[in-house]
Design an enzyme around this catalytic site. Structure first.
Site, PDB file in Angstrom:
ATOM      1  N   HIS A 124       0.841  -1.200   0.000  1.00  0.00           N
ATOM      2  CA  HIS A 124       0.000   0.000   0.000  1.00  0.00           C
ATOM      3  C   HIS A 124       0.873   1.245   0.000  1.00  0.00           C
ATOM      4  CE1 HIS A 124       0.024   1.639   4.207  1.00  0.00           C
ATOM      5  NE2 HIS A 124       0.214   0.385   4.593  1.00  0.00           N
ATOM      6  N   HIS A 133       1.974   5.101  12.798  1.00  0.00           N
ATOM      7  CA  HIS A 133       0.832   6.001  12.609  1.00  0.00           C
ATOM      8  C   HIS A 133       1.025   7.352  13.304  1.00  0.00           C
ATOM      9  CE1 HIS A 133      -2.441   2.870  11.300  1.00  0.00           C
ATOM     10  NE2 HIS A 133      -1.394   2.934  10.483  1.00  0.00           N
ATOM     11  N   ASP A 156       4.155  -4.997   3.601  1.00  0.00           N
ATOM     12  CA  ASP A 156       3.636  -3.867   4.362  1.00  0.00           C
ATOM     13  C   ASP A 156       4.487  -3.701   5.610  1.00  0.00           C
ATOM     14  OD1 ASP A 156       2.145  -1.938   5.617  1.00  0.00           O
ATOM     15  OD2 ASP A 156       0.260  -3.048   5.601  1.00  0.00           O
ATOM     16  N   ASP A 183       5.562   2.923   7.198  1.00  0.00           N
ATOM     17  CA  ASP A 183       4.213   2.395   6.921  1.00  0.00           C
ATOM     18  C   ASP A 183       3.506   3.262   5.890  1.00  0.00           C
ATOM     19  OD1 ASP A 183       1.788   1.089   7.047  1.00  0.00           O
ATOM     20  OD2 ASP A 183       1.224   1.913   8.982  1.00  0.00           O
ATOM     21  N   GLU A 231      -5.414   1.963   1.976  1.00  0.00           N
ATOM     22  CA  GLU A 231      -5.299   0.783   2.844  1.00  0.00           C
ATOM     23  C   GLU A 231      -5.587   1.172   4.282  1.00  0.00           C
ATOM     24  OE1 GLU A 231      -3.067  -1.988   5.603  1.00  0.00           O
ATOM     25  OE2 GLU A 231      -2.941   0.184   5.354  1.00  0.00           O
ATOM     26  N   GLU A 232      -5.106   2.354   4.663  1.00  0.00           N
ATOM     27  CA  GLU A 232      -5.249   2.787   6.061  1.00  0.00           C
ATOM     28  C   GLU A 232      -6.703   3.033   6.462  1.00  0.00           C
ATOM     29  OE1 GLU A 232      -2.955   2.456   7.996  1.00  0.00           O
ATOM     30  OE2 GLU A 232      -1.008   2.946   7.127  1.00  0.00           O
TER      31      GLU A 232
END
Length: 500
Positions: free
Chosen positions: A114, A289, A189, A126, A160-161
């Protein structure tokens, strides 16, 4: 990587894991992917985020700029690329789909990652790491003018998130025929976490936890990656198919999947720190994140290893011809009904055949292998190691073990398996490993004799014609013998399969 687990609306899929198939001698060697080149892509993703509000999130200008950067590189390298749009949350999202010319489109291998970040940060680990690693692998495909036997398709997923929205839109948009052409999907990922682990998606369910095995073929994808990490001396552990990343929509429709993962917000245990280094009691990615997921939030060693693993998987899986589907198969990850000493005539006093996770032994070299061909278990003559190599080796005569009944169809049939026989220099040709097929008659189809020379353990493969048993119900009988007095003898069998 998406934080909230995605619930898959699917029945449990019973997988029959496939054995790892090594590259053919004529296949191009997998390349060493340049860490410098991968990090140059990460620098571009960071610059794009910095210029666009600090992120590369769905519906934000930073995401489209990232997609255009990837597409531009692929266009220049000769890929056929598509910027596939979808809508979610009132915003337009994009997947970048890139096909390399050639290969059997009815046997397509996909490789995906992603491309989006969360809104709170640039998303460099990420998942800039996965995106950059597969991008550089795709560019290396072009540089080497790779001519794969399987068709290669790379994908960079949007949103994706927010719940695997891009990959789900892609899979939902495929016809049943198009889905059937995709024979495998690799997902990458977070492959450069700063406090990394080395996890592989548990395609064969050898860990025995969580969601169970992936669709049939997932074990083969896992075994390919496992073979690479084993070749560089890096231990791996399984991670469950929990639907947390973009493989979810693929396995939901029965497409086998695999991939690597270096860890997210989970805490590294003391055992994991002993295994891999790093800091116990701390997250694999402390900036998961968060705004601090920047270009400095990457472990170069993990990123380099995973990038090379991706290339190894692509070259190994796409350039070789996949094995034929198995009529019957056993990887020994679960008990399937093999019977030790089935005739009650075994004479061995130690080292009897058993299914288990073997412990390595050495005596003038490796004797009992502590590694299997796939998963954790195999058939082994005494799985324990003991204080000395001879503690649990085969002693005193013959040990045998027999498979459950196998109903064979008509036609040309092959029996394949991996094996080793190891012994010390005190052995002789009276020591042996044999495989027999027991049907209306009993036929010895394989034999390896010992000798008065040191022989270290090493996995080899055997393929024998068993067409004479077509249409019968048969059993496979494995025997090992220590008939040279107190000679040191060890044997193993793994990944037994019958194919047409």
């Amino acid at each position: 990587m998406m934080r909230t687990l995605w619930t898959m609306g699917m029945a449990a899929i019973l997988a029959i894991p496939l054995a790892f198939t090594a590259p053919s001698a004529s296949a191009a060697a997998p390349p060493d992917i340049s860490l410098t080149a991968v990090k140059a892509h990460l620098t571009q993703f960071q610059s794009i985020a910095t210029a666009n509000g600090g992120n590369r999130a769905h519906g934000r200008p930073g995401y489209l700029a990232s997609a255009n950067y990837v597409k531009g590189k692929l266009d220049a390298a000769g890929f056929t690329t598509t910027l596939q749009s979808f809508t979610y949350g009132g915003a337009t999202g994009y997947n970048v789909i890139a096909d390399w010319p050639g290969g059997d489109t009815n046997n397509t291998l996909m490789i995906g990652a992603h491309l989006d970040s969360v809104a709170s940060g640039p998303g460099i680990n990420d998942n800039g790491t996965g995106s950059a690693a597969i991008l550089e692998t795709a560019l290396e495909v072009s540089r080497q003018s790779l001519a794969p036997t399987r068709h290669l398709r790379f994908a960079w997923w949007g949103a994706e998130e927010l719940g695997l929205r891009g990959s789900q839109a892609y899979v939902n948009g495929l016809s049943s025929t198009e889905r059937s052409r995709i024979k495998g999907y690799y997902n990458f990922d977070m492959v450069g976490s700063p406090n990394p682990g080395y996890f592989l998606y548990d395609g064969d369910n050898s860990d025995g936890v969580g969601s169970g095995p992936g669709p049939a073929g997932s074990a083969q994808l896992e075994a390919t990656l496992q073979a690479y990490f084993s070749s560089i001396g890096v231990a791996t552990r399984g991670t469950d198919f929990d639907g947390r990343s973009d493989y979810g929509p693929f396995i939901a429709v029965g497409i086998p999947a695999g991939g690597t993962f270096t860890g997210a917000e989970g805490t590294k245990t003391s055992a994991q720190a002993t295994l891999w280094g790093g800091t116990a009691g701390q997250p694999f990615d402390p900036c998961y994140h968060r705004a601090c997921d920047t270009i400095t939030n990457v472990n170069d060693t993990a990123l380099n290893r995973n990038s090379d693993a991706i290339a190894y998987a692509v070259w190994t899986t796409a350039v070789t011809t996949p094995p034929p589907p198995a009529i019957w198969q056993d990887t020994f990850e679960t008990a399937t009904g093999w019977t030790a000493n089935p005739s009650g005539t075994d004479t061995a006093t130690a080292g009897a055949w058993e299914r288990g996770d073997p412990e390595a032994t050495t005596s003038s070299g490796t004797k009992q292998l502590g590694t299997t061909v796939s998963g954790s278990n195999d058939l082994v003559t005494g799985r324990l190691a003991g204080a000395a190599a001879g503690d649990y080796d085969l002693d005193g005569g013959v040990s045998s073990i027999r498979s459950p009944a196998i109903t064979l169809p008509t036609g040309t049939l092959k029996l394949g398996f991996s094996w080793y026989l190891a012994h010390g220099s005190n052995a002789s040709n009276a020591d042996f490993l044999r495989v027999k097929v027991v049907g209306s008659t009993t036929t010895q189809v394989f034999q390896q004799l010992g000798s008065a020379a040191n022989r270290d353990g090493a996995w080899a493969t055997a393929n024998v014609d068993i067409s004479a048993f077509a249409g019968q119900s048969v059993r496979i009988l494995v025997e090992a013998g220590d008939a040279s007095g107190a000679s040191l003898v060890e044997a193993g069998i793994d990944d037994v399969r019958v194919t047409r």
